[in-house]
Design a protein around this motif. Structure first.
Motif, PDB file in Angstrom:
ATOM      1  N   ARG A 157       0.833  -1.208   0.000  1.00 11.94           N
ATOM      2  CA  ARG A 157       0.000   0.000   0.000  1.00 11.94           C
ATOM      3  C   ARG A 157       0.866   1.256   0.000  1.00 11.94           C
ATOM      4  N   ALA A 158       1.944   1.186  -0.769  1.00  8.70           N
ATOM      5  CA  ALA A 158       2.886   2.298  -0.882  1.00  8.70           C
ATOM      6  C   ALA A 158       2.892   2.838  -2.304  1.00  8.70           C
ATOM      7  N   ALA A 159       3.083   4.157  -2.446  1.00  5.56           N
ATOM      8  CA  ALA A 159       3.230   4.768  -3.766  1.00  5.56           C
ATOM      9  C   ALA A 159       4.633   4.489  -4.281  1.00  5.56           C
ATOM     10  N   VAL A 160       4.721   4.011  -5.508  1.00  2.00           N
ATOM     11  CA  VAL A 160       6.008   3.700  -6.129  1.00  2.00           C
ATOM     12  C   VAL A 160       5.994   4.196  -7.570  1.00  2.00           C
ATOM     13  N   GLY A 161       7.156   4.127  -8.232  1.00  2.00           N
ATOM     14  CA  GLY A 161       7.241   4.486  -9.631  1.00  2.00           C
ATOM     15  C   GLY A 161       7.953   5.812  -9.851  1.00  2.00           C
ATOM     16  N   PRO A 162       8.150   6.194 -11.111  1.00  2.00           N
ATOM     17  CA  PRO A 162       8.897   7.411 -11.451  1.00  2.00           C
ATOM     18  C   PRO A 162       8.324   8.683 -10.824  1.00  2.00           C
ATOM     19  N   ALA A 163       7.008   8.809 -10.752  1.00  2.00           N
ATOM     20  CA  ALA A 163       6.405  10.013 -10.174  1.00  2.00           C
ATOM     21  C   ALA A 163       6.772  10.154  -8.696  1.00  2.00           C
ATOM     22  N   THR A 164       6.794   9.024  -8.003  1.00  2.00           N
ATOM     23  CA  THR A 164       7.164   9.047  -6.588  1.00  2.00           C
ATOM     24  C   THR A 164       8.623   9.441  -6.415  1.00  2.00           C
ATOM     25  N   VAL A 165       9.487   8.841  -7.208  1.00  2.00           N
ATOM     26  CA  VAL A 165      10.920   9.156  -7.136  1.00  2.00           C
ATOM     27  C   VAL A 165      11.167  10.631  -7.448  1.00  2.00           C
ATOM     28  N   ASP A 166      10.509  11.165  -8.487  1.00  2.00           N
ATOM     29  CA  ASP A 166      10.670  12.575  -8.852  1.00  2.00           C
ATOM     30  C   ASP A 166      10.258  13.487  -7.696  1.00  2.00           C
ATOM     31  N   ALA A 167       9.143  13.151  -7.035  1.00  2.00           N
ATOM     32  CA  ALA A 167       8.667  13.971  -5.915  1.00  2.00           C
ATOM     33  C   ALA A 167       9.649  13.942  -4.751  1.00  2.00           C
ATOM     34  N   VAL A 168      10.202  12.768  -4.478  1.00  3.43           N
ATOM     35  CA  VAL A 168      11.159  12.633  -3.377  1.00  3.43           C
ATOM     36  C   VAL A 168      12.410  13.451  -3.647  1.00  3.43           C
ATOM     37  N   GLU A 169      12.866  13.454  -4.874  1.00  7.93           N
ATOM     38  CA  GLU A 169      14.117  14.145  -5.208  1.00  7.93           C
ATOM     39  C   GLU A 169      14.012  15.660  -5.111  1.00  7.93           C
ATOM     40  N   ARG A 170      12.800  16.194  -4.944  1.00  5.40           N
ATOM     41  CA  ARG A 170      12.626  17.629  -4.724  1.00  5.40           C
ATOM     42  C   ARG A 170      12.528  17.974  -3.242  1.00  5.40           C
ATOM     43  N   LEU A 171      12.748  16.986  -2.369  1.00  7.83           N
ATOM     44  CA  LEU A 171      12.631  17.183  -0.922  1.00  7.83           C
ATOM     45  C   LEU A 171      14.004  17.175  -0.253  1.00  7.83           C
ATOM     46  N   ARG A 172      14.068  17.783   0.935  1.00 13.91           N
ATOM     47  CA  ARG A 172      15.270  17.736   1.759  1.00 13.91           C
ATOM     48  C   ARG A 172      14.849  17.693   3.231  1.00 13.91           C
ATOM     49  N   PRO A 173      14.239  16.581   3.683  1.00 20.79           N
ATOM     50  CA  PRO A 173      13.757  16.487   5.063  1.00 20.79           C
ATOM     51  C   PRO A 173      14.903  16.361   6.058  1.00 20.79           C
ATOM     52  N   ASP A 174      14.623  16.746   7.301  1.00 20.76           N
ATOM     53  CA  ASP A 174      15.628  16.637   8.357  1.00 20.76           C
ATOM     54  C   ASP A 174      15.974  15.176   8.641  1.00 20.76           C
ATOM     55  N   LEU A 175      14.956  14.330   8.694  1.00 23.03           N
ATOM     56  CA  LEU A 175      15.149  12.913   9.022  1.00 23.03           C
ATOM     57  C   LEU A 175      14.329  12.043   8.080  1.00 23.03           C
ATOM     58  N   VAL A 176      14.872  10.915   7.681  1.00 25.70           N
ATOM     59  CA  VAL A 176      14.079   9.894   7.018  1.00 25.70           C
ATOM     60  C   VAL A 176      14.147   8.636   7.868  1.00 25.70           C
ATOM     61  N   PHE A 177      12.989   8.021   8.071  1.00 27.80           N
ATOM     62  CA  PHE A 177      12.901   6.761   8.802  1.00 27.80           C
ATOM     63  C   PHE A 177      12.488   5.686   7.809  1.00 27.80           C
TER      64      PHE A 177
END
Length: 262
Positions: A157-177
């Motif tokens: 039940r997780a979002a995956v694929g190129p759209a997800t990766v593109d969205a993540v690469e525009r982020l810079r969070p303090d912590l990832v778990f």
């Protein structure tokens, strides 16, 4: 009670006592026997249990199969809650304003712990690709919840694929778990699915600090696709610190190991 929560409790009951009856479950949750049978059918499809006459018993699962989210939610519950407490303490001590939560049962336990946990009254931004986590946190006004888009993988039940990766690469969070299906001294962190691995690798690249939540059963395990090297991690939160080659490899990579007390 929502169906998902009831099914989770049913799965826990099966894992705890080995066999349950439809009548017992109907009385326990104050629902009809037909509702129970639908729950059991859903859990059987997910591979959590096997229906038998009048009830259900635990399913036998092949060692090569990837466990479903429901299966993982009922495994090592005490360990996951302890790890969630330790991980939540890292959020407080680091004064993080934003966190990125990977999909998985350990990160979902952390999400529950984060609810209502901002004593300073400051809003915490939580970004996730996991539908269950976003749904759980959306009711907490102290959290700003952002759900990443993409194709939803039914098993996790997780979002995956190129759209997800593109969205993540525009982020810079303090912590990832993050979670992992395997953590190996030489192979690093891995997962069975290529698309999940791509998203996890993007998580590792984007965060200021990478924290992995993994119980002791994940150490020494290799699955199909590597998504991170050990030297890309900052912290591993676990229920039981590894020894031998695994411990040496983590020390050499400069990874802090936090052992959560149960």
């Amino acid at each position: 009670m929502f169906a998902e929560e009831r099914q989770r409790l049913v799965a826990e009951r099966v894992a705890e006592i080995g066999r349950v009856s439809v009548t017992e479950l109907a009385e326990r949750f104050s629902v009809t026997t037909e509702t129970v049978r639908r729950d059991l059918a859903t859990l059987e499809t997910a591979g959590v249990l096997r229906r038998v006459h009048g009830g259900a018993v635990p399913a036998e699962r092949a060692s090569t199969a990837e466990p479903s989210l429901l299966e993982r939610q009922v495994q090592n519950l005490l360990e996951k809650r302890a790890m969630a407490e330790a991980a939540a303490a890292l959020v407080v001590s680091s004064r993080a304003g934003s966190v990125l939560l990977d999909a998985g049962s350990s990160t979902e336990a952390l999400a529950e712990r984060l609810m209502g946990s901002r004593p300073d009254g400051k809003e915490l931004v939580v970004v996730t690709n996991a539908l269950p986590i976003a749904d759980k946190l959306a009711t907490d006004a102290s959290l700003s919840v952002q759900l990443l888009g993409g194709r939803i993988r039914p098993l996790t039940r997780a979002a995956v694929g190129p759209a997800t990766v593109d969205a993540v690469e525009r982020l810079r969070p303090d912590l990832v778990f993050m979670g992992a299906n395997g953590i190996h001294a030489t192979f690093g962190l891995s997962t069975p699915d290529v698309e999940e691995a791509s998203v996890k690798a993007a998580f590792v690249r984007c965060a200021r600090r990478v924290v992995v939540l993994a119980d002791h059963s994940k150490f020494g395990v290799e699955t199909l696709v590597q998504f991170a090297r050990l030297d890309q991690l900052d912290v591993i939160v676990t229920d039981r610190a590894p020894r031998g080659e695994m411990a040496d490899a983590l020390a050499e990579a400069g990874v802090e190991v936090v052992e959560a007390g149960i």
